[in-house]
Design a protein around this motif. Structure first.
Motif, PDB file in Angstrom:
ATOM      1  N   MET A 193       0.827  -1.217   0.000  1.00 23.48           N
ATOM      2  CA  MET A 193       0.000   0.000   0.000  1.00 23.48           C
ATOM      3  C   MET A 193       0.858   1.262   0.000  1.00 23.48           C
ATOM      4  O   MET A 193       0.479   2.280  -0.581  1.00 23.48           O
ATOM      5  CB  MET A 193      -0.921  -0.005   1.225  1.00 23.48           C
ATOM      6  N   ILE A 194       2.013   1.207   0.670  1.00 28.92           N
ATOM      7  CA  ILE A 194       2.904   2.380   0.719  1.00 28.92           C
ATOM      8  C   ILE A 194       3.467   2.647  -0.686  1.00 28.92           C
ATOM      9  O   ILE A 194       3.482   3.784  -1.156  1.00 28.92           O
ATOM     10  CB  ILE A 194       4.032   2.181   1.757  1.00 28.92           C
ATOM     11  N   SER A 195       3.895   1.581  -1.363  1.00 30.82           N
ATOM     12  CA  SER A 195       4.409   1.760  -2.726  1.00 30.82           C
ATOM     13  C   SER A 195       3.303   2.253  -3.652  1.00 30.82           C
ATOM     14  O   SER A 195       3.547   3.052  -4.554  1.00 30.82           O
ATOM     15  CB  SER A 195       4.948   0.448  -3.286  1.00 30.82           C
ATOM     16  N   GLU A 196       2.093   1.758  -3.403  1.00 29.23           N
ATOM     17  CA  GLU A 196       0.952   2.191  -4.211  1.00 29.23           C
ATOM     18  C   GLU A 196       0.766   3.702  -4.098  1.00 29.23           C
ATOM     19  O   GLU A 196       0.560   4.392  -5.101  1.00 29.23           O
ATOM     20  CB  GLU A 196      -0.294   1.495  -3.676  1.00 29.23           C
ATOM     21  N   LEU A 197       0.849   4.208  -2.870  1.00 29.80           N
ATOM     22  CA  LEU A 197       0.720   5.655  -2.661  1.00 29.80           C
ATOM     23  C   LEU A 197       1.833   6.385  -3.415  1.00 29.80           C
ATOM     24  O   LEU A 197       1.578   7.347  -4.140  1.00 29.80           O
ATOM     25  CB  LEU A 197       0.802   6.013  -1.171  1.00 29.80           C
ATOM     26  N   LEU A 198       3.071   5.905  -3.266  1.00 28.78           N
ATOM     27  CA  LEU A 198       4.195   6.578  -3.916  1.00 28.78           C
ATOM     28  C   LEU A 198       4.034   6.549  -5.436  1.00 28.78           C
ATOM     29  O   LEU A 198       4.336   7.526  -6.119  1.00 28.78           O
ATOM     30  CB  LEU A 198       5.520   5.932  -3.487  1.00 28.78           C
ATOM     31  N   ASN A 199       3.521   5.456  -5.938  1.00 29.58           N
ATOM     32  CA  ASN A 199       3.322   5.372  -7.382  1.00 29.58           C
ATOM     33  C   ASN A 199       2.230   6.313  -7.878  1.00 29.58           C
ATOM     34  O   ASN A 199       2.226   6.724  -9.031  1.00 29.58           O
ATOM     35  CB  ASN A 199       3.023   3.928  -7.803  1.00 29.58           C
ATOM     36  N   ARG A 200       1.309   6.689  -7.002  1.00 31.69           N
ATOM     37  CA  ARG A 200       0.280   7.655  -7.381  1.00 31.69           C
ATOM     38  C   ARG A 200       0.785   9.085  -7.253  1.00 31.69           C
ATOM     39  O   ARG A 200       0.329   9.976  -7.973  1.00 31.69           O
ATOM     40  CB  ARG A 200      -0.947   7.516  -6.464  1.00 31.69           C
ATOM     41  N   VAL A 201       1.686   9.320  -6.294  1.00 30.99           N
ATOM     42  CA  VAL A 201       2.044  10.690  -5.926  1.00 30.99           C
ATOM     43  C   VAL A 201       3.302  11.215  -6.633  1.00 30.99           C
ATOM     44  O   VAL A 201       3.370  12.380  -6.998  1.00 30.99           O
ATOM     45  CB  VAL A 201       2.232  10.773  -4.389  1.00 30.99           C
ATOM     46  N   GLU A 205       7.989   2.921  -8.750  1.00 30.43           N
ATOM     47  CA  GLU A 205       8.513   3.128 -10.108  1.00 30.43           C
ATOM     48  C   GLU A 205       9.569   4.234 -10.170  1.00 30.43           C
ATOM     49  O   GLU A 205      10.653   4.017 -10.689  1.00 30.43           O
ATOM     50  CB  GLU A 205       7.369   3.448 -11.076  1.00 30.43           C
ATOM     51  N   LEU A 206       9.236   5.427  -9.658  1.00 29.58           N
ATOM     52  CA  LEU A 206      10.171   6.546  -9.783  1.00 29.58           C
ATOM     53  C   LEU A 206      11.176   6.542  -8.621  1.00 29.58           C
ATOM     54  O   LEU A 206      11.194   7.431  -7.777  1.00 29.58           O
ATOM     55  CB  LEU A 206       9.416   7.881  -9.839  1.00 29.58           C
ATOM     56  N   LYS A 207      12.040   5.521  -8.635  1.00 26.37           N
ATOM     57  CA  LYS A 207      13.016   5.350  -7.540  1.00 26.37           C
ATOM     58  C   LYS A 207      13.968   6.523  -7.414  1.00 26.37           C
ATOM     59  O   LYS A 207      14.497   6.786  -6.340  1.00 26.37           O
ATOM     60  CB  LYS A 207      13.849   4.089  -7.783  1.00 26.37           C
ATOM     61  N   ASN A 208      14.190   7.227  -8.525  1.00 25.36           N
ATOM     62  CA  ASN A 208      15.127   8.358  -8.482  1.00 25.36           C
ATOM     63  C   ASN A 208      14.599   9.517  -7.636  1.00 25.36           C
ATOM     64  O   ASN A 208      15.333  10.442  -7.330  1.00 25.36           O
ATOM     65  CB  ASN A 208      15.470   8.839  -9.902  1.00 25.36           C
ATOM     66  N   LYS A 209      13.320   9.450  -7.264  1.00 23.05           N
ATOM     67  CA  LYS A 209      12.741  10.493  -6.396  1.00 23.05           C
ATOM     68  C   LYS A 209      12.807  10.093  -4.924  1.00 23.05           C
ATOM     69  O   LYS A 209      12.359  10.840  -4.063  1.00 23.05           O
ATOM     70  CB  LYS A 209      11.269  10.734  -6.763  1.00 23.05           C
ATOM     71  N   LEU A 210      13.307   8.907  -4.630  1.00 19.57           N
ATOM     72  CA  LEU A 210      13.246   8.358  -3.273  1.00 19.57           C
ATOM     73  C   LEU A 210      14.601   8.317  -2.572  1.00 19.57           C
ATOM     74  O   LEU A 210      15.631   8.049  -3.187  1.00 19.57           O
ATOM     75  CB  LEU A 210      12.705   6.927  -3.301  1.00 19.57           C
TER      76      LEU A 210
END
Ligand code: FE
Ligand code: FE
Ligand code: ZN
Length: 278
Positions: free
Chosen positions: A121-129, A165-170
């Protein structure tokens, strides 16, 4: 050395910049909104510009915006998950007024649904945001593992990043009290802990450190911050930590139980222990 503490945003952004200077800091952390949730005040563009001028003129490091504690992307309540989405989306939009800085959040509590479900669910949020065009780095904070907290070990943090997905933002924010309370012995084996971090998450993801001593013992899973040198971690461990080659250039943020004068004192103390040429 880039060091600061948590400051109140209530008087605005330029005021935090001035306060930081007063206490010998060259960065700071603030809550994007009331830590218990709710709406955030509109940012005054003029106030934002003033802060940026202070940061430029005084060689500030990156500043760290902290998401509210109520933000829980892996709640079992849909309304709570939606608040996490709305608050983070709004916070990151506002952070674009301060390009190139950091936004930190607690991964969440799975409230009995299990860590695997929580991570999903946490990754899901990050993938939306997360968006390719944003200029903020979003940090997952290492947690003490209290209750059903996700992120109480490096593996869970690594798994969230893997599923995003956007690991470069993390990136990751390492909280010294939290990792100690989670059972990572940064007092007797800082090397081993950082090696494990590197093996599991990768040290290149480490972008910020929360400096807090702990009121409790190694592995207690409590998350009670103590003043630097007054807890179970102790001053010697902090001296090693801030001078470690893998950590020394990162921004350090104090979240210790202090008023401003107490923070000023801790900053002075830590600066005196920091070796400019290691
Ligand atoms: Fe935090
Ligand atoms: Fe923290
Ligand atoms: Zn904490």
């Amino acid at each position: 050395m880039i060091i600061g503490c948590h400051l109140s945003v209530s008087k605005g952004f330029a005021a935090m910049g001035r306060q930081a200077l007063e206490i010998g800091a060259n960065t700071f952390q603030f809550f994007t909104r009331n830590p218990r949730g709710g709406r955030a005040k509109e940012i005054d563009a003029d106030d934002a510009e003033k802060l940026k001028a202070i940061m430029r003129d005084n060689d500030f490091g990156v500043i760290l915006a902290h998401a509210p504690y109520t933000l829980n992307p892996c709640s079992d309540n849909e309304r709570t998950r939606e608040f996490a989405f709305e608050a983070m989306t709004d916070d990151l939009k506002r952070m674009e007024l301060f390009p190139g800085n950091l936004y930190n959040f607690h991964p969440g509590s799975h409230v009995g649904q299990g860590a695997a479900k929580g991570i999903e669910m946490i990754s899901e949020l990050l993938n939306r945001v997360l968006r390719e065009d944003m200029r903020t780095t979003v940090l997952l904070e290492t947690m003490a593992g209290k209750g059903s907290e996700v992120g109480g070990n490096f593996e869970e943090i690594a798994e969230i990043i893997k599923n995003t997905e956007l690991k470069n933002k993390l990136g990751v924010c390492l909280d010294t009290c939290h990792v100690f309370d989670a059972g990572y012995d940064i007092v007797n084996d800082l090397d081993g802990v950082l090696e494990e971090f590197d093996k599991t998450i990768g040290l290149e993801r480490l972008r910020a450190v929360h400096l807090n001593d702990s009121m409790n013992f190694l592995g207690c899973r409590k998350d009670r911050h103590q003043r630097i040198g007054k807890g179970a971690i102790g001053l010697d461990a902090f001296e090693r930590l801030i001078n470690d080659d893998r950590l020394r250039s990162l921004p350090f943020y104090l979240e210790t139980p202090n008023e401003l004068d107490g923070y000023a004192e801790e900053i002075r103390l830590l600066r005196s222990l920091y070796r400019e040429n290691n």
